[in-house]
Design an enzyme around this catalytic site. Sequence first.
Site, PDB file in Angstrom:
ATOM      1  N   TYR A 146       6.571  -5.507  -8.455  1.00 36.52           N
ATOM      2  CA  TYR A 146       5.819  -5.824  -9.672  1.00 36.52           C
ATOM      3  C   TYR A 146       6.545  -6.823 -10.564  1.00 36.52           C
ATOM      4  O   TYR A 146       5.965  -7.385 -11.486  1.00 36.52           O
ATOM      5  CB  TYR A 146       5.512  -4.557 -10.480  1.00 36.52           C
ATOM      6  CG  TYR A 146       4.647  -3.541  -9.756  1.00 36.52           C
ATOM      7  CD1 TYR A 146       4.028  -3.847  -8.558  1.00 36.52           C
ATOM      8  CD2 TYR A 146       4.447  -2.271 -10.274  1.00 36.52           C
ATOM      9  CE1 TYR A 146       3.250  -2.929  -7.888  1.00 36.52           C
ATOM     10  CE2 TYR A 146       3.660  -1.338  -9.607  1.00 36.52           C
ATOM     11  CZ  TYR A 146       3.072  -1.670  -8.415  1.00 36.52           C
ATOM     12  OH  TYR A 146       2.303  -0.751  -7.765  1.00 36.52           O
ATOM     13  N   LYS A 195      10.746   2.765   3.023  1.00 33.09           N
ATOM     14  CA  LYS A 195      10.155   2.235   4.259  1.00 33.09           C
ATOM     15  C   LYS A 195      11.287   1.536   5.005  1.00 33.09           C
ATOM     16  O   LYS A 195      11.233   0.333   5.308  1.00 33.09           O
ATOM     17  CB  LYS A 195       9.005   1.279   3.883  1.00 33.09           C
ATOM     18  CG  LYS A 195       8.123   0.862   5.023  1.00 33.09           C
ATOM     19  CD  LYS A 195       7.209   1.965   5.520  1.00 33.09           C
ATOM     20  CE  LYS A 195       6.427   1.508   6.740  1.00 33.09           C
ATOM     21  NZ  LYS A 195       5.766   2.611   7.459  1.00 33.09           N
ATOM     22  N   ASP A 227       4.953   6.648   4.299  1.00 37.52           N
ATOM     23  CA  ASP A 227       3.667   7.080   4.885  1.00 37.52           C
ATOM     24  C   ASP A 227       3.693   8.579   5.161  1.00 37.52           C
ATOM     25  O   ASP A 227       2.714   9.293   4.916  1.00 37.52           O
ATOM     26  CB  ASP A 227       3.322   6.270   6.144  1.00 37.52           C
ATOM     27  CG  ASP A 227       4.528   5.807   6.933  1.00 37.52           C
ATOM     28  OD1 ASP A 227       5.669   6.195   6.559  1.00 37.52           O
ATOM     29  OD2 ASP A 227       4.374   5.078   7.914  1.00 37.52           O
ATOM     30  N   ASP A 251       4.521   4.358  -8.022  1.00 36.22           N
ATOM     31  CA  ASP A 251       3.250   4.198  -8.727  1.00 36.22           C
ATOM     32  C   ASP A 251       2.156   4.971  -7.977  1.00 36.22           C
ATOM     33  O   ASP A 251       1.397   5.759  -8.553  1.00 36.22           O
ATOM     34  CB  ASP A 251       2.917   2.695  -8.769  1.00 36.22           C
ATOM     35  CG  ASP A 251       1.739   2.370  -9.659  1.00 36.22           C
ATOM     36  OD1 ASP A 251       1.234   3.281 -10.334  1.00 36.22           O
ATOM     37  OD2 ASP A 251       1.322   1.196  -9.665  1.00 36.22           O
ATOM     38  N   ASP A 255       0.649   9.127  -8.817  1.00 37.73           N
ATOM     39  CA  ASP A 255      -0.775   9.393  -9.054  1.00 37.73           C
ATOM     40  C   ASP A 255      -1.313  10.417  -8.053  1.00 37.73           C
ATOM     41  O   ASP A 255      -2.118  11.281  -8.403  1.00 37.73           O
ATOM     42  CB  ASP A 255      -1.600   8.104  -8.972  1.00 37.73           C
ATOM     43  CG  ASP A 255      -1.702   7.417 -10.327  1.00 37.73           C
ATOM     44  OD1 ASP A 255      -1.003   7.856 -11.265  1.00 37.73           O
ATOM     45  OD2 ASP A 255      -2.472   6.447 -10.449  1.00 37.73           O
TER      46      ASP A 255
END
Length: 360
Positions: A146, A195, A227, A251, A255
């Site tokens: 980001y 990852k 994942d 992020d 959620d």
Amino acid sequence: MICNLAVIKGDGIGPEVVTEAMKVLDKVGEKFGHTFNYEQILMGGCSIDATGEPLTDEAVAIAKSKDAVLLGSIGGNTQTSPWYKLPPEKRPEAGLLKIRKELELFANLRPAYLYPELKEACPLKESVAAQGFDMMIMRELTGGLYFGDRYTKEIDGVVTAVDTLTYTEKEIRRIAIKGFDIAMKRRKKVTLVDKANVLDSSRLWRKIVAEVAADYPEVEFETMLVDNAAMQLVKNPSQFDVMLTENMFGDILSDEASMITGSIGMLPSASLNETKFGMYEPSGGSAPDIAGKNIANPIATILSAAMMLRYTFDLDKEADAIETAVKKVLEEGYRTIDIAKPGEAQVKCDEMGSLIADRI
Ligand code: NAD
């Protein structure tokens, strides 16, 4: 102890829920012999109306001079509010980005806890919900994808978009230390989510976090691919204590974790910098649809105040007292509109605040 706080009530339900958190803090002060001094500052739409800016430099200076910031929420109805006709850097959310940057808040903490009394709101299988869960998602907030360089341009006649994901050793180490410190106050387990089978940045995270882990022999440390972590959150969430991860994975996963609790009005959050300073706020927004009606659930903000006591002031007993009081009112059957079942009696925002304060 004297605790000096900057208070940002903000917009929408912000003033209602922050007032209740202050009521509970004052009760904690009375019972445990602490003084909470509050200085209110403006941020968001209310600041735009008063000053033309979503957050003034004077307000930032006041926040910096305090021990912590207690925030309600900012923003209005994004379709109808005149605040959203302004250029992006003048809108309410620009205030939030500015304060995070100015206060160097790089570590975002979002607990996800399933209250036994609210199990029915959990969208997971009954057998999974029955085990409960209590985890802390710890997301790096100021680096990664980001914040990297990005551009779109034609390369060899093909329109190409590029985003870059960068992390330095320093950025990783400072949040890893926070993560392990927080695990020491909890069930002493850290899961690094990454990852690392694909990304260089993830491999650096693994190396640095493993080095930090060596300084915390009491804390169990494991790694998990993102994942798999997304699947494990719905399959067996009770396995997680502190989940440490970079900005974008955090992020998404935070959620997902809040979704499985089934109740946004219950979820606190904290953003910390390298010192003990933090900004504490509910995970939800300003809920303009219910603002001014005294029906919002103040529990997320009250629990954010409990996080402040624990992480900025090291007042663990006092934080426990707030969390226990919240559990008690839920056990006794009190519900605000968002957590009430159809036909169940509902209490108002200020009543919920008083019920919790009375049980401190
Ligand atoms: P929202 O979280 O404000 O509301 C979503 C739904 O949840 C609404 O139906 C609302 O009534 C309900 N809700 C949220 N908190 C509640 C509470 N404490 N008690 C009872 N019900 C509650 O999200 P939104 O509608 O997408 O956003 C509204 C505004 O809030 C927007 O301007 C958005 O930008 C802003 N926002 C601010 C923050 C922040 O201040 N950190 C965070 C998210 C959104």
